[in-house]
Design an enzyme around this catalytic site. Structure first.
Site, short mmCIF file in Angstrom:
data_model
loop_
_atom_site.label_atom_id
_atom_site.label_comp_id
_atom_site.label_asym_id
_atom_site.label_seq_id
_atom_site.Cartn_x
_atom_site.Cartn_y
_atom_site.Cartn_z
N LEU A 1 0.87 -1.07 -0.19
CA LEU A 1 0.00 -0.14 -0.22
C LEU A 1 0.79 1.23 0.09
O LEU A 1 1.86 1.60 0.79
CB LEU A 1 -0.90 0.14 1.05
N ASP A 2 0.57 2.11 -0.73
CA ASP A 2 1.07 3.66 -0.80
C ASP A 2 0.46 4.24 0.43
O ASP A 2 -0.87 3.87 1.00
CB ASP A 2 0.78 4.16 -2.07
N LYS A 3 1.21 5.28 0.94
CA LYS A 3 0.56 6.09 2.09
C LYS A 3 -0.39 7.27 1.77
O LYS A 3 -1.80 7.24 1.87
CB LYS A 3 1.74 6.70 3.14
#
Length: 627
Positions: A309-311
């Protein structure tokens, strides 16, 4: 052969096969059987020719597929004058190929669309005037004008006193950055403040954004192709078919029995049921706001066990929001918000606009500020209802008021503090942060429930910010301060242990999305780069929509496998019946038709999949960003 040409060819082949079969049946009913045979042959030959070409290409690559069985059955039927059986097989095969092509037609658009985010021209200073020039004409040393809302076309240095840049698509840093004179500006950054001058230091082809585009292209080329579900069973089924057909001919001396075996063995349950189930799954996923760009990504989506996951903009909203209002005078929280929002109407800074939006959400009627003066990137001064108001960073406000500045509230690295002073007194602070998306904790729990064994966070943001935001979340590891190529390497390393899904929304995520087995982009507010590089796009700005998408993908694949097992099982029974002389080639083709109908009806059950998390987002509550 381009996908467009291939699609047209598939339409033409299924049309020829259908017209040939129907026309031949019409002639046969009026007792013109010889002419009917010719028509059936005409309908079969183009399909068989295209099939042979495809088989040769596959064998040249070292691939052996079920197409060989279909080619054998059509060829044998034509050779032994079983033309009707050949026509039925031709229609079934071309129909299955058409369905598969239809699914693939939803795949990603041309990679050139990625470049649409960067302007094709730039505004350059020349002899005291401004001229529009092509990007290719920009050379190091040129002075460019970057207007508000423009995207920096090349890397360069800031030639004006200050600029406010949104670099979240490149670095993952949610809060806009204040750059001072001589600061470094990356291409792909968006100007969120007033117009500024940029001194080019690189050509467009050598700049940051162009480098990311090249990373995406390289990642897509190196991405391992997904194997068709049908072809995984090809060698075994081919061996069984040839063995039974050869044995029937050898022991009985009747070649027609071998033809009947091959016709019954035509792998239509695989060729038809699998794409039908997967296309139905794609349609069902779209109902929940999940656009899957093809049957193969859906199948891979069902097998993923690792999620990265990206933030910013993915795990979080990607926009600053008010976490709390800390009063330090006789004003209450609503009054502090009122003064701050009323004055911030005069500013275009993203934090100021977020404060104004928060006031509007509470139904506040905001007066027009009088005599506003803005120090770009620092704060705003002006009058609201006759009161002198100052809003901005703590240091800016401290420099504008007399007397000691009260301590602002304790803050984490993920928060931004906005100070508010009224008539020379500090009255409070707004604590702002890029908050976790609604239902993030429930979403992560749901991922574990649907079989995700490894969940990682990968962000270009600072480590202290990444750790503050992810504190208490069910993550296996947090990777911070990652460049686009480091994200790609992380994906490739994780792929050694199994299929990997990457979820992101920024330009810096596009290469990793392209490299992953399944790339998922936040389509509602994400960049065009991430949407084009991804295999799956979330059409609504809700990360938890991924859960029903995963469940639909898993359900569609399970239904496809059920159809394969049942269909092939019935085909094997029919093959033995044909070998023993109980089925003629035409009867075998009719039996195969009945099996096809059964497995297709079963495959269509994918349209009715009801994910457990279909309405989960309605029950989730907002998760505050950890302090």
């Amino acid at each position: 052969m381009t996908s467009q040409v291939r699609g047209r060819l598939n339409v033409a082949l299924v049309t020829i096969a259908l017209v040939g079969l129907v026309s031949g049946l019409g002639l046969w009913l009026v007792e013109k059987s010889q002419l009917a045979d010719y028509v059936w042959i005409v309908g079969v030959i183009p399909v068989l020719a295209a099939l042979v070409v495809e088989i040769v290409r596959s064998l040249a690559k070292g691939d052996v597929g079920l197409d060989i069985v279909a080619a054998l059955s059509m060829s044998a039927a034509l050779f032994f004058d079983e033309t009707l059986a050949a026509a039925v097989v031709a229609l079934m095969y071309s129909g299955g190929t058409f369905l598969e092509s239809f699914a693939e037609g939803r795949a990603r658009r041309e990679m050139s669309d990625l470049l649409s985010r960067v302007p094709r021209t730039a505004t350059r200073h020349h002899n005291g005037s401004l001229v529009e020039v092509d990007l290719e004409a920009i050379v190091p040393g040129d002075l460019l004008l970057i207007r508000q809302g423009d995207i920096a076309p090349v890397d360069g240095t800031l030639e004006t006193d200050s600029a406010i840049l949104n670099q979240s698509a490149l670095t993952g840093e949610a809060m806009p950055a204040l750059l001072l004179r001589d600061g470094y500006v990356m291409s792909g950054s968006t100007n969120d403040g007033e117009a500024f001058d940029l001194r080019a230091t690189r050509r467009a082809a050598d700049s940051t954004y162009a480098g990311i585009v090249r990373l995406v292209e390289a990642a897509q080329k190196s991405k391992a192709p997904m194997v068709r579900l049908a072809d995984r069973y090809s060698l075994l089924f081919l061996a069984v078919t040839v063995t039974i057909a050869t044995a029937a001919w050898w022991f009985t001396g009747d070649p027609i029995r071998a033809v009947a075996v091959l016709v019954v063995a035509t792998p239509c349950p695989l060729i038809l049921a699998v794409p039908v189930a997967l296309v139905a799954g794609m349609s069902r996923a779209a109902h929940f706001g999940v656009l899957i760009k093809g049957a193969r990504p859906l199948e891979a989506m069902a097998r993923v066990k690792t999620l990265i996951l990206d933030k910013t903009g993915t795990l979080t909203d990607g926009r600053p929001r008010i976490v709390s209002i800390e009063a330090q005078a006789d004003l209450n929280a609503n009054e502090i918000l009122f003064f701050a929002a009323a004055l911030d109407q005069a500013s275009r800074h993203p934090v100021a606009q977020a404060i104004v939006a928060a006031a509007h959400q509470q139904g506040m009627a905001l007066p027009t500020p009088a005599d506003p003066i803005e120090a770009p990137g620092e704060g705003v001064m002006g009058k609201i209802n006759g009161c002198k108001v100052i809003v901005g960073g703590a240091d800016f406000v401290a420099g504008q008021i007399s007397g000691p500045l009260l301590d602002h509230p304790a803050r984490s690295e993920s928060e931004v503090i906005v100070a508010i002073a009224v008539d020379g007194r500090l009255v409070g602070h707004l604590v702002m942060a890029d908050m976790l998306r609604t239902g993030t904790r429930g979403f992560l729990s749901g991922l574990r429930r649907v079989g995700m064994t490894r969940i990682l966070l990968a962000t270009g943001d600072r480590r202290v910010v990444a750790e503050a935001v992810s504190e208490g979340l069910d993550l296996d590891h947090v990777h911070a301060q990652m460049t686009p190529d480091q994200k790609v390497r992380l994906v490739l390393n994780e792929r050694e242990s199994g299929a990997v899904m990457m979820v992101g929304d920024g330009v810096n995520d596009a290469p990793a999305l392209a490299a992953a087995d399944v790339g998922v982009a936040m389509g509602a507010r994400g960049t065009a780069a991430s949407a084009e590089a991804a295999d799956v796009v979330l059409l609504v700005d809700q990360l938890d929509r991924l859960l029903p998408g995963l469940e639909v993908a898993q359900g569609a694949r399970r239904i496809a496998l059920e159809s394969v097992v049942v269909g092939i099982g019935l085909s094997v029974v029919g093959m033995f019946a044909a070998a023993l002389g109980y089925l003629s080639p035409v009867q075998g083709a009719i039996l195969q038709e009945l099996i096809d109908v059964a497995v297709i009806l079963n495959a269509l059950r994918a349209l009715k999949i009801v994910p457990q998390d279909a309405n989960e987002h309605d029950r989730n509550q907002a998760d505050p960003c950890p302090s």
